[in-house]
Design an enzyme around this catalytic site. Sequence first.
Site, mmCIF file in Angstrom:
data_model
loop_
_atom_site.group_PDB
_atom_site.id
_atom_site.type_symbol
_atom_site.label_atom_id
_atom_site.label_comp_id
_atom_site.label_asym_id
_atom_site.label_seq_id
_atom_site.Cartn_x
_atom_site.Cartn_y
_atom_site.Cartn_z
ATOM 1 N N SER A 233 0.856 -1.189 0.000
ATOM 2 C CA SER A 233 0.000 0.000 0.000
ATOM 3 C C SER A 233 0.889 1.235 0.000
ATOM 4 O O SER A 233 1.704 1.402 -0.909
ATOM 5 C CB SER A 233 -0.946 -0.028 1.204
ATOM 6 O OG SER A 233 -1.859 1.053 1.158
ATOM 7 N N HIS A 261 -2.661 -1.292 -3.172
ATOM 8 C CA HIS A 261 -3.796 -0.395 -2.972
ATOM 9 C C HIS A 261 -3.634 0.824 -3.884
ATOM 10 O O HIS A 261 -2.803 1.695 -3.634
ATOM 11 C CB HIS A 261 -3.872 0.079 -1.521
ATOM 12 C CG HIS A 261 -4.158 -1.018 -0.553
ATOM 13 N ND1 HIS A 261 -3.970 -0.879 0.811
ATOM 14 C CD2 HIS A 261 -4.627 -2.280 -0.716
ATOM 15 C CE1 HIS A 261 -4.314 -1.999 1.425
ATOM 16 N NE2 HIS A 261 -4.709 -2.863 0.517
ATOM 17 N N ASP A 357 -4.444 -4.714 6.258
ATOM 18 C CA ASP A 357 -4.853 -5.590 5.169
ATOM 19 C C ASP A 357 -3.723 -6.568 4.848
ATOM 20 O O ASP A 357 -2.563 -6.181 4.731
ATOM 21 C CB ASP A 357 -5.189 -4.759 3.925
ATOM 22 C CG ASP A 357 -5.779 -5.595 2.806
ATOM 23 O OD1 ASP A 357 -6.430 -6.603 3.107
ATOM 24 O OD2 ASP A 357 -5.577 -5.220 1.638
#
Length: 417
Positions: A233, A261, A357
């Site tokens: 991310s 992401h 995540d």
Amino acid sequence: MGLMSANATVSRATSNPIKVMVVDDSVVIRGLIGRWVSEDPALVLAGSHRNGRLAVEDVAKSRPDIVVLDIEMPDMDGLTALPLLLKGYPSTRVIMASTLTRRNAEISMRALSLGATDYVPKPESNSQITTSKDFRTELINKIKALGGMRDVAALHFRASRPTTPRATATHSSARAPQSRTAFTTDDTSRPRGATNVAPVAATQVKAISAAGGGITLRKLSSARPRALLIGSSTGGPQALEKLLQEIGPQMRSTPILITQHMPATFTAILADHLARASGMPAAEAQHGEIVQNGHIYVAPGGKHMELVKQAGQAAIKLTDDAPVNFCKPAVDPFFESAANVYGAAALGVILTGMGHDGTDGAQYIVDAGGSIIAQDEATSVVWGMPGAAANAGVCSAVLPLNQIGSKVMRIFRGERA
């Protein structure tokens, strides 16, 4: 670690607030972001400027922790101002802010390679920005994470995790995370619930202490990996380029699948950058395509990428399911499905990123007998995702970015130590 600890952490944050500079030619946007910053007790507005030149002239005096930098501005645009801001105050971190055009996405990716830390897509009009709760939430969360409020994020993560105990080294069977059920493989029409993940022998999850810290590491899988799975991310595009530049020439006999992401438009550009860095074919994954060795597959923005078995081969499944961990694409469903397809032959890597995540998905991989490597805190832009995985005890190694590539290549060559 309860409410009192959380309040103490917030108190420390507000006594030393993060200083933010906003640089945008729109008076509406400057005023709006400035108000959001001023309304948050953890933040303080250090400056507000209509173009890059004024920001460059002020940065050494204002000494902002974070600069929110627009791309298209008169007199001096964001890309021109970026290196001058970093030169004027090297400690600052820059978040590029732009609308989601192909051109702006290209410029934002270039800015990351020139030293920007992250980006945030702006809604296309001032009226949309005014009413967009998602934009406000994403921007403020990124400011806080990049400004050093890791403790607050970690407390939030721990408070939101299921209370069911994790499997320990003495368990002889796998534990499926409580928040999601396992992804079925051959029959894609079946609802989630059944799993093909086999129990893991106790010797496969025997824990050892991580050197120099309280993190518990697992033994590597005894199986040679058949796929490299990467989740990332904030700070991920830069980390991915460095990692794939190192391992690309050695990874022709395996597929590399990536969930970063990113919004739509950005992921196609990321794939182009990764192709150049690695020397391997790289593209956004397409629904239904068979996974091939020597190819890089990037989850497209706005879709979840999962894996299924199709006639005995791994295939891509793209879904429009709801966001997971507020992300779409998300790493958890990606890792979870990969565990069912590759089992003990899955090797996952979790790179820098906000939030947690990937941790639940990583648990599925290790429960299936596979292995996880996480990036260490010192080399992560934000040690959220890799830190959550490391602290959950699902990793076989926690390494600096510049050591992950060599470790991965040794594992694929058969190293199991």
